[in-house]
Write an enzyme that holds these catalytic residues in place. Structure first.
Site, PDB file in Angstrom:
ATOM      1  N   SER A   7      42.191  34.341  37.100  1.00  0.00           N
ATOM      2  CA  SER A   7      42.914  34.083  38.054  1.00  0.00           C
ATOM      3  C   SER A   7      43.927  32.791  37.508  1.00  0.00           C
ATOM      4  CB  SER A   7      42.343  33.724  39.404  1.00  0.00           C
ATOM      5  OG  SER A   7      43.392  33.019  40.328  1.00  0.00           O
ATOM      6  N   HIS A  32      45.314  37.389  35.344  1.00  0.00           N
ATOM      7  CA  HIS A  32      45.787  37.664  36.772  1.00  0.00           C
ATOM      8  C   HIS A  32      46.935  36.548  37.178  1.00  0.00           C
ATOM      9  CE1 HIS A  32      45.151  39.307  40.826  1.00  0.00           C
ATOM     10  NE2 HIS A  32      45.291  37.956  41.358  1.00  0.00           N
ATOM     11  N   ASP A  34      49.012  35.141  40.065  1.00  0.00           N
ATOM     12  CA  ASP A  34      49.387  35.301  41.720  1.00  0.00           C
ATOM     13  C   ASP A  34      50.804  34.564  41.747  1.00  0.00           C
ATOM     14  OD1 ASP A  34      45.995  34.401  42.073  1.00  0.00           O
ATOM     15  OD2 ASP A  34      46.979  36.159  42.696  1.00  0.00           O
ATOM     16  N   MET A  36      53.454  33.877  44.654  1.00  0.00           N
ATOM     17  CA  MET A  36      53.576  34.112  46.126  1.00  0.00           C
ATOM     18  C   MET A  36      54.758  33.392  46.393  1.00  0.00           C
ATOM     19  SD  MET A  36      49.857  32.055  46.733  1.00  0.00           S
ATOM     20  CE  MET A  36      48.456  32.789  45.656  1.00  0.00           C
ATOM     21  N   HIS A  65      49.916  39.778  40.630  1.00  0.00           N
ATOM     22  CA  HIS A  65      49.838  40.221  42.018  1.00  0.00           C
ATOM     23  C   HIS A  65      50.738  39.476  42.637  1.00  0.00           C
ATOM     24  CE1 HIS A  65      46.683  39.079  45.349  1.00  0.00           C
ATOM     25  NE2 HIS A  65      47.533  39.900  45.767  1.00  0.00           N
ATOM     26  N   MET A  67      52.568  38.575  45.707  1.00  0.00           N
ATOM     27  CA  MET A  67      52.110  38.234  47.299  1.00  0.00           C
ATOM     28  C   MET A  67      53.662  37.639  47.826  1.00  0.00           C
ATOM     29  SD  MET A  67      48.560  36.576  46.873  1.00  0.00           S
ATOM     30  CE  MET A  67      48.661  36.104  45.246  1.00  0.00           C
ATOM     31  N   MET A 136      41.522  42.689  48.423  1.00  0.00           N
ATOM     32  CA  MET A 136      41.426  41.067  48.680  1.00  0.00           C
ATOM     33  C   MET A 136      40.220  40.990  49.478  1.00  0.00           C
ATOM     34  SD  MET A 136      43.733  39.824  47.232  1.00  0.00           S
ATOM     35  CE  MET A 136      43.416  38.347  47.661  1.00  0.00           C
ATOM     36  N   GLY A 141      46.396  33.550  49.124  1.00  0.00           N
ATOM     37  CA  GLY A 141      46.896  32.550  49.330  1.00  0.00           C
ATOM     38  C   GLY A 141      46.408  31.253  48.509  1.00  0.00           C
ATOM     39  N   PHE A 142      45.031  30.979  48.703  1.00  0.00           N
ATOM     40  CA  PHE A 142      44.469  29.939  48.265  1.00  0.00           C
ATOM     41  C   PHE A 142      43.146  30.304  47.374  1.00  0.00           C
ATOM     42  CE2 PHE A 142      47.383  26.873  50.164  1.00  0.00           C
ATOM     43  CZ  PHE A 142      48.161  27.723  51.251  1.00  0.00           C
ATOM     44  N   GLY A 144      39.177  28.989  46.184  1.00  0.00           N
ATOM     45  CA  GLY A 144      38.262  28.254  46.901  1.00  0.00           C
ATOM     46  C   GLY A 144      37.819  28.917  48.239  1.00  0.00           C
ATOM     47  N   ASP A 175      39.580  40.664  44.567  1.00  0.00           N
ATOM     48  CA  ASP A 175      40.298  39.250  44.255  1.00  0.00           C
ATOM     49  C   ASP A 175      39.943  38.502  45.323  1.00  0.00           C
ATOM     50  OD1 ASP A 175      43.636  38.292  44.044  1.00  0.00           O
ATOM     51  OD2 ASP A 175      42.034  37.280  43.818  1.00  0.00           O
ATOM     52  N   GLY A 176      39.071  37.247  44.906  1.00  0.00           N
ATOM     53  CA  GLY A 176      39.146  36.415  46.003  1.00  0.00           C
ATOM     54  C   GLY A 176      37.323  36.138  46.080  1.00  0.00           C
ATOM     55  N   GLY A 197      37.894  33.467  39.278  1.00  0.00           N
ATOM     56  CA  GLY A 197      38.738  32.190  39.427  1.00  0.00           C
ATOM     57  C   GLY A 197      37.620  30.947  39.813  1.00  0.00           C
ATOM     58  N   SER A 199      35.394  30.284  41.683  1.00  0.00           N
ATOM     59  CA  SER A 199      34.117  30.611  41.927  1.00  0.00           C
ATOM     60  C   SER A 199      33.185  31.157  40.980  1.00  0.00           C
ATOM     61  CB  SER A 199      33.817  31.727  43.121  1.00  0.00           C
ATOM     62  OG  SER A 199      35.306  31.975  43.808  1.00  0.00           O
TER      63      SER A 199
HETATM   64  C1  DX5 Z   1      43.341  34.061  46.226  1.00  0.00           C
HETATM   65  C2  DX5 Z   1      43.965  34.271  44.566  1.00  0.00           C
HETATM   66  C3  DX5 Z   1      42.728  34.404  43.763  1.00  0.00           C
HETATM   67  C4  DX5 Z   1      41.382  33.758  43.914  1.00  0.00           C
HETATM   68  C5  DX5 Z   1      41.028  32.268  43.304  1.00  0.00           C
HETATM   69  O1  DX5 Z   1      44.919  34.411  46.640  1.00  0.00           O
HETATM   70  O2  DX5 Z   1      44.481  35.306  44.576  1.00  0.00           O
HETATM   71  O3  DX5 Z   1      43.154  34.069  42.494  1.00  0.00           O
HETATM   72  O4  DX5 Z   1      40.881  33.631  45.509  1.00  0.00           O
HETATM   73  O5  DX5 Z   1      39.770  32.557  42.799  1.00  0.00           O
HETATM   74  P1  DX5 Z   1      38.553  31.904  43.821  1.00  0.00           P
HETATM   75  O6  DX5 Z   1      38.689  32.387  44.943  1.00  0.00           O
HETATM   76  O7  DX5 Z   1      37.181  32.189  42.689  1.00  0.00           O
HETATM   77  O8  DX5 Z   1      38.801  30.343  43.873  1.00  0.00           O
HETATM   78 ZN    ZN Z   2      45.365  37.492  43.436  1.00  0.00          ZN
END
Ligand code: DX5
Ligand code: ZN
Length: 220
Positions: A7, A32, A34, A36, A65, A67, A136, A141-142, A144, A175-176, A197, A199
């Protein structure tokens, strides 16, 4: 073999070139990205110029991706083609089939992204239009956030649906909060592509190289 799609919103922009070199050394399969719009999701992250810059400095395919609302009217804002994945949210347009067909016409793989509350019935009339589904595991959106457990059941339901319909060539991306621990459950449920990401590989507890080799072992 299952694939890793880091990510890029979690990557430090100031060390991007080094990060990409580490990804290339570790045969990372996708980036990946994102995108938004601050409307479909309450955040604003990477953009069209970021995608263009990546295309100039690395050969790793993009996994874009979207969004954003009405993605079908904004696809030309992005550079993508053969080898890339572009995901559009089922919830973001009244013209989902049109958006998916437009992505495929440009040579990329078309994936439909599903928010946690979206039922699988949205797939009923677009199975011929998709190359995969982006599940998802958090509300987008975020980074963490914590995984919403129903995502695991959704992954296995999609796996079953694809198998029943003879569509096992279609992929499931997740994703997530794809942590090392959750990735095992997501793999066992049937996921093929893992968005890594904060995590997992971007955690502060180890180097990127260490994180990627550990993650590779976990996803199999
Ligand atoms: C969520 C994001 C992801 C992801 C990030 O909207 O699309 O990129 O959550 O990674 P984590 O969840 O591991 O922090
Ligand atoms: Zn994503």
């Amino acid at each position: 073999m299952n694939k890793i799609s880091p990510s890029m919103m979690c990557a430090d922009i100031l060390t991007l070139v080094d990060t990409l070199k580490t990804f290339e050394k570790n045969n990372i399969e996708y980036l990946h990205i994102d995108i938004m719009d601050g409307h479909f999701v309450p955040n604003f992250t990477l953009g069209t110029d970021y995608c263009k810059a990546l295309k100039k400095i690395t050969k790793i395919p993009l996994d874009i991706h979207l969004m954003i609302n009405e993605p079908e009217s904004k696809l030309d804002w992005f550079e993508f083609g053969e080898g890339d994945i572009v995901s559009v949210h089922a919830e973001s347009t009244a013209h989902l089939q049109k958006a998916l067909a437009a992505i495929k016409r440009r040579g990329a793989k078309a994936y439909v992204a599903l928010n946690p509350a979206t039922p699988l019935s949205v797939l009923d009339y677009i199975l011929d239009d998709i190359d995969g589904v982006l599940v998802m595991a958090v509300n987008p959106g975020f980074a963490g956030q914590k995984m919403i457990p129903s995502a695991l059941e959704k992954i296995s339901e999609i796996k079953k649906l694809f198998a029943e319909k003879g569509l096992s060539d279609k992929k499931i991306e997740v994703d997530g909060n794809v942590s090392f621990e959750n990735a095992v459950k997501m793999r066992d449920a049937g996921a093929d592509i893992f968005v890594a990401g904060t995590s997992s590989i971007f955690s502060k507890n180890f180097t990127l190289d260490e994180g990627i080799s550990e993650f590779r072992k976990v996803i199999g």
